[in-house]
Design a protein around this motif. Sequence first.
Motif, short mmCIF file in Angstrom:
data_model
loop_
_atom_site.label_atom_id
_atom_site.label_comp_id
_atom_site.label_asym_id
_atom_site.label_seq_id
_atom_site.Cartn_x
_atom_site.Cartn_y
_atom_site.Cartn_z
N GLY A 215 0.84 -1.20 0.00
CA GLY A 215 0.00 0.00 0.00
C GLY A 215 0.87 1.24 0.00
N ILE A 216 0.55 2.16 -0.89
CA ILE A 216 1.35 3.39 -0.95
C ILE A 216 0.44 4.60 -0.80
CG2 ILE A 216 1.39 3.20 -3.51
CD1 ILE A 216 4.10 4.78 -3.28
N GLY A 217 0.86 5.49 0.05
CA GLY A 217 0.15 6.75 0.21
C GLY A 217 1.07 7.87 -0.25
N ILE A 218 0.55 8.74 -1.10
CA ILE A 218 1.36 9.88 -1.57
C ILE A 218 0.59 11.17 -1.29
CG2 ILE A 218 2.54 10.98 -3.53
CD1 ILE A 218 2.60 8.32 -4.93
N ASN A 219 1.21 12.09 -0.56
CA ASN A 219 0.58 13.40 -0.37
C ASN A 219 0.76 14.18 -1.68
OD1 ASN A 219 0.29 12.62 2.32
ND2 ASN A 219 2.20 13.62 2.92
N VAL A 220 -0.35 14.45 -2.34
CA VAL A 220 -0.26 15.08 -3.66
C VAL A 220 -0.58 16.57 -3.56
CG1 VAL A 220 -0.99 15.00 -6.07
CG2 VAL A 220 -0.90 12.88 -4.74
N HIS A 221 -1.84 16.88 -3.18
CA HIS A 221 -2.25 18.29 -3.15
C HIS A 221 -2.38 18.82 -1.73
CE1 HIS A 221 -2.95 17.76 -7.36
NE2 HIS A 221 -3.96 16.93 -7.19
N MET A 222 -2.22 17.96 -0.74
CA MET A 222 -2.51 18.34 0.66
C MET A 222 -1.72 19.59 1.07
SD MET A 222 -2.83 15.63 3.76
CE MET A 222 -1.12 15.31 4.17
N GLN A 223 -2.44 20.54 1.70
CA GLN A 223 -1.80 21.79 2.13
C GLN A 223 -1.72 21.87 3.64
OE1 GLN A 223 -0.81 24.38 -0.14
NE2 GLN A 223 -1.22 22.87 -1.74
N GLN A 224 -2.56 21.08 4.32
CA GLN A 224 -2.64 21.17 5.77
C GLN A 224 -2.96 19.80 6.35
OE1 GLN A 224 -5.53 24.08 6.98
NE2 GLN A 224 -4.65 24.10 9.05
N ALA A 225 -2.32 19.44 7.46
CA ALA A 225 -2.64 18.17 8.12
C ALA A 225 -2.19 18.29 9.57
CB ALA A 225 -1.92 17.02 7.42
N ASP A 226 -3.07 18.83 10.38
CA ASP A 226 -2.70 19.12 11.77
C ASP A 226 -2.39 17.86 12.56
OD1 ASP A 226 -3.17 21.72 11.13
OD2 ASP A 226 -5.25 21.70 11.87
N GLU A 227 -3.00 16.71 12.15
CA GLU A 227 -2.85 15.49 12.93
C GLU A 227 -1.54 14.74 12.64
OE1 GLU A 227 -4.73 16.08 10.43
OE2 GLU A 227 -4.93 14.35 9.10
N VAL A 228 -0.80 15.14 11.61
CA VAL A 228 0.43 14.40 11.28
C VAL A 228 1.55 14.86 12.22
CG1 VAL A 228 2.10 13.84 9.47
CG2 VAL A 228 -0.30 14.18 8.87
N ASP A 229 2.19 13.87 12.90
CA ASP A 229 3.13 14.22 13.96
C ASP A 229 4.59 14.18 13.52
OD1 ASP A 229 3.45 11.58 13.61
OD2 ASP A 229 3.07 10.98 15.69
N GLN A 230 4.85 14.22 12.23
CA GLN A 230 6.24 14.27 11.77
C GLN A 230 6.31 15.26 10.61
OE1 GLN A 230 7.47 10.54 9.85
NE2 GLN A 230 5.34 9.87 9.86
N PRO A 231 7.52 15.81 10.33
CA PRO A 231 7.60 16.77 9.24
C PRO A 231 7.16 16.13 7.93
CG PRO A 231 9.63 16.74 10.53
CD PRO A 231 8.81 15.59 10.99
N TRP A 232 6.25 16.76 7.23
CA TRP A 232 5.70 16.18 6.00
C TRP A 232 5.61 17.25 4.94
CZ3 TRP A 232 1.30 18.19 3.75
CH2 TRP A 232 0.57 19.08 4.55
N THR A 233 5.42 16.82 3.73
CA THR A 233 5.12 17.75 2.65
C THR A 233 4.22 17.03 1.65
OG1 THR A 233 6.10 19.35 1.11
CG2 THR A 233 7.13 17.19 1.19
N SER A 234 3.79 17.77 0.65
CA SER A 234 3.04 17.16 -0.46
C SER A 234 3.78 17.52 -1.74
CB SER A 234 1.61 17.68 -0.49
OG SER A 234 1.60 19.08 -0.74
N LEU A 235 3.44 16.84 -2.82
CA LEU A 235 4.12 17.12 -4.09
C LEU A 235 3.86 18.56 -4.52
CD1 LEU A 235 3.41 13.77 -6.01
CD2 LEU A 235 5.39 14.39 -4.60
N ASP A 236 2.63 19.04 -4.32
CA ASP A 236 2.31 20.43 -4.68
C ASP A 236 3.13 21.42 -3.86
OD1 ASP A 236 0.47 19.96 -6.62
OD2 ASP A 236 -1.29 20.51 -5.44
#
Length: 321
Positions: free
Chosen positions: A207-228
């Motif tokens: 299973g693969i999850g890719i952050n594509v357009h996401m601009q905000q995700a308050d619940e994620v507890d590690q540094p993240w980004t999206s492709l956009d």
Amino acid sequence: MKLNSLLSILADQEVHSGESLARELGVSRTAIWKQVRKAMSEGYAIETIRGQGYRLSGRVDLLDRQVILRQLEDNLASQIDLEILGETDSTNAEVARRLARGQSRIPVILADCQTAGRGRRGRNWSSPKGQNLYLSLGLPIKGDFTSLDGLSLVLGVAAAEALESIGKASIKLKWPNDLFAEGRKCSGILVEIQGELQQGYVQVIAGIGINVHMQQADEVDQPWTSLDLAWPGITWIRNSLAAAIIEAILKAVSTFEEEGFEPFRELWQARDLFRGKTVAAREGQLKGVGAGVDSQGNYLLEVDGSQVAVRAGDISLRVKP
Ligand code: BTN
């Protein structure tokens, strides 16, 4: 013709003539015009440009099964049973249910959102609607459990190559298979094994999850980004990403079954996020300098002049503060 098929073509925001749309979708120009009117009545901003065709102004990025299948090589498209769901608990769980029912082709499930998306080590995977890619494949891998050495790294290489081929972006890999864009995690892969060994095959769910357009995700507890966020200059289209990932994974798995991890080792190491950096493993008990991976896909740490292999499952590599 489904509205989503038309919108998926117009999603590149280029001008498409009625004739070319009709040809691509196998319908009449009148049918195209009716669908354009329907789309406009549903709120999509489609301009009619006299003598040229139609253009969608404003971003829309819909998942469409036919669009994805059309982008796959025929021999790969015929191996899979692709389904797109509006919502599911987890695409990995959905694939597991399909496998339990028994099916001859490789189940591939995409969902527009997940209500219980799962990550590695029991974490949740943030899965908001319409923004990202949530994709799982039920892969029968030839051999026994020992044949799986390195598979999760191979999947990371395949996904990285797929993203790079579409976006001319450069992806780093954090052992074993997190994808990093511009120094932050943009994608993760969860590999699960279903059931017992059967007739010389291990049934793997990838299973693969890719952050594509996401601009905000308050619940994620590690540094993240999206492709956009990482590469705003690139138009990321979820159907193209899905097709590229499916194709790269099926091809990589076929090579892996024949030749094992070795052909992927250098490809993985060329993207090693930790190479030459001081890192800590085993809950901080082991510290060393990142030195790539061994022939089984274990991560190597240079500690006091010798190399120590860190095995899958028991560590989390972190850059030392
Ligand atoms: C990680 O923790 O880095 C792995 C994340 C994997 C998330 C994907 S999204 C599609 C598939 N379905 C799930 O429930 N998880 C994986």
